[in-house]
Write an enzyme that holds these catalytic residues in place. Sequence first.
Site, PDB file in Angstrom:
ATOM      1  N   ILE A 214     -44.678  26.425  21.976  1.00 25.90           N
ATOM      2  CA  ILE A 214     -45.031  25.058  21.582  1.00 25.90           C
ATOM      3  C   ILE A 214     -44.731  24.055  22.697  1.00 25.90           C
ATOM      4  O   ILE A 214     -45.596  23.239  23.035  1.00 25.90           O
ATOM      5  CB  ILE A 214     -44.338  24.678  20.258  1.00 25.90           C
ATOM      6  CG1 ILE A 214     -44.950  25.485  19.101  1.00 25.90           C
ATOM      7  CG2 ILE A 214     -44.466  23.183  19.982  1.00 25.90           C
ATOM      8  CD1 ILE A 214     -44.298  25.262  17.757  1.00 25.90           C
ATOM      9  N   GLU A 233     -32.223  18.350  27.647  1.00 32.96           N
ATOM     10  CA  GLU A 233     -31.120  19.273  27.897  1.00 32.96           C
ATOM     11  C   GLU A 233     -31.552  20.424  28.796  1.00 32.96           C
ATOM     12  O   GLU A 233     -30.751  20.993  29.515  1.00 32.96           O
ATOM     13  CB  GLU A 233     -30.542  19.807  26.597  1.00 32.96           C
ATOM     14  CG  GLU A 233     -31.451  20.746  25.832  1.00 32.96           C
ATOM     15  CD  GLU A 233     -30.835  21.175  24.515  1.00 32.96           C
ATOM     16  OE1 GLU A 233     -30.863  22.377  24.236  1.00 32.96           O
ATOM     17  OE2 GLU A 233     -30.326  20.310  23.772  1.00 32.96           O
TER      18      GLU A 233
END
Length: 612
Positions: A214, A233
Amino acid sequence: MYIALPNQPDWPALIKSGSRVFLGSNAGVPNGLIDDLIKDSHGLHDIEIVHTLTLSDSRWVEPEYSELFKVNTLFIGSDKIRRAVAEGRADYTPCFLSEVHSLFEQDILPLDAALIMISPPDQYGYCSLGVAVDVTLSAVRKAKRVIAQINPLMPRTSGHSFIHVSELDACIERQQALPVLPDYEPDKKTERIGQYVSMLVEDGATIQLGVGKIPNAVLRYLHNHKDLGVHSELITDGVIDLIAKGVINNRNKTFHPGKTVTSFCLGSQRLYDFVHNNPHVEFYPSSYVNSPVNIARNHNMVAINSALEVDLTGQVVADSIGYQFYSGIGGQVDFIRGAALSPGGKPIIALPSTAKQGTISRIVPTITPGSGVVTSRGHVHYVVTEFGVASLKGRSIRERALELIRVAHPKFRAELLEKVREHYWVPHYQKDYPREVPELSPINVKTLRVEGQNYDLRPLNPADERRLQEFFYSHTKETLYLRYNHIPTQMTREKSCGLVSVDQSRDLALCIVKQYGSVSEIQAVGRYYLSNDGQSCEVAFVTRESNRGKGMAKQLLSEMANIAKQRGVKMMQAYVRADNKTMLRIFENASFVREPTEEPGEVMLRLSLESQ
């Protein structure tokens, strides 16, 4: 300048039985150190290994080393560790990634040693944690002993990624290829999810993405965007081409402008080469990157995360499948919360609508027993599947259920509506459920550009009940009279529900919507009703007064005519008051022809679709 390195590890002198040891994370797992420790571990027992996601063969969790190691993972990253947790040979400790550092700093999980992988020192003795700063730097700062594997293949990364050789208690020099992730090629389902998510990302936004099909699909559909920033992150290969193309330039970022900010990266050797000595990409600890306060300092922050299932109230399950722990909390809540606090921010959960080859719905009436909520129903603003975008912020339980049913797989929608009735109040008149309209476009939504602003042209659906009611009450008496031939004074929720609960496979109801973050405002509605013989349809439309004369009605009419023709309808017709000059002009400009009618004061217009 000669830099003296510490001695090789004397393991019995550095680590005692029962010690707690941190193991480097992600692509920075020091496998050479683990191998060395296992080889020279005579007399050592019950060493607690603490780690987050580790891309490794995870040798330390194998049953043959159960007397030597006890594993406590903060994120389950492989089948081997997943199996060990399920069998009770390893523990899983849930924790927000932004707060892992506090487990070390507050001595909740005091560390006797940290085993890490670093780059060779520079001429001043500084080594880089390279591709995995994450929670490793926090562990280094608190561990009583720091033992390093110096790997010549570890990139030197910018930011807060450096430690000095004087901070090391022991080290080995051992070359180790960094783990390479497979190239995640999106299928048709993830392609559509990527398209829908990309529509929520505005030019100038700052984005956060994870790893997998995705996120790759989303990145593929951002190539026509402008001035994007990254505060995430982790980063993957997908950012490289966007940076090279200038799509990602971090120019509009309000926190660390001009820099791509991350705490670790996972991908191919191309990515590891890209971040090596790259001053445009800065690595910081997870305590800094994942801090919701810092995330929110980026205006227009878009956080894109995935899930295992979402219930009809908006609760998100991300770390477990029933009673089986699957992954971990990670940074999902950190970024969802940070994006929600960001001015113009958008917290998004993106997931396929089904699992197990389409046999199980990921949109569920209630959470699977044993599963845990990672992200609460109050956190998420958008849920995206291959069937569209569900907007949840500010929605009631009933409205949330309808929004989420709309993006569930069509074969589960009727069942979901029935199931939700068992637990939550749904009015008796709520009989219909959203159906897919594949004829509208590949992704069911078209973006219109009207006088410099973007609008969405999409099907009207049951979740629009309140929006249609608001649209009705925005009309003037003149508009109501010209549209309905009288002045209706009330649009009940029941009547509005009936108008939005349309079998779009037969009749058609489209709307043009202006989206302001989580606020949707209907600007125009067009619909047609199919005749019993299926050969003709009656069409009508109405536009919000403030948008009259901007071409919205023309575009609605054109779209309806295209869909009708694709469905084999031969004739469109409309009945218009003779004094409604504006609407008559719109129909006639679309090649509708006036026909005689017996009704005084009314004009009938027809359009042959066979000749179009």
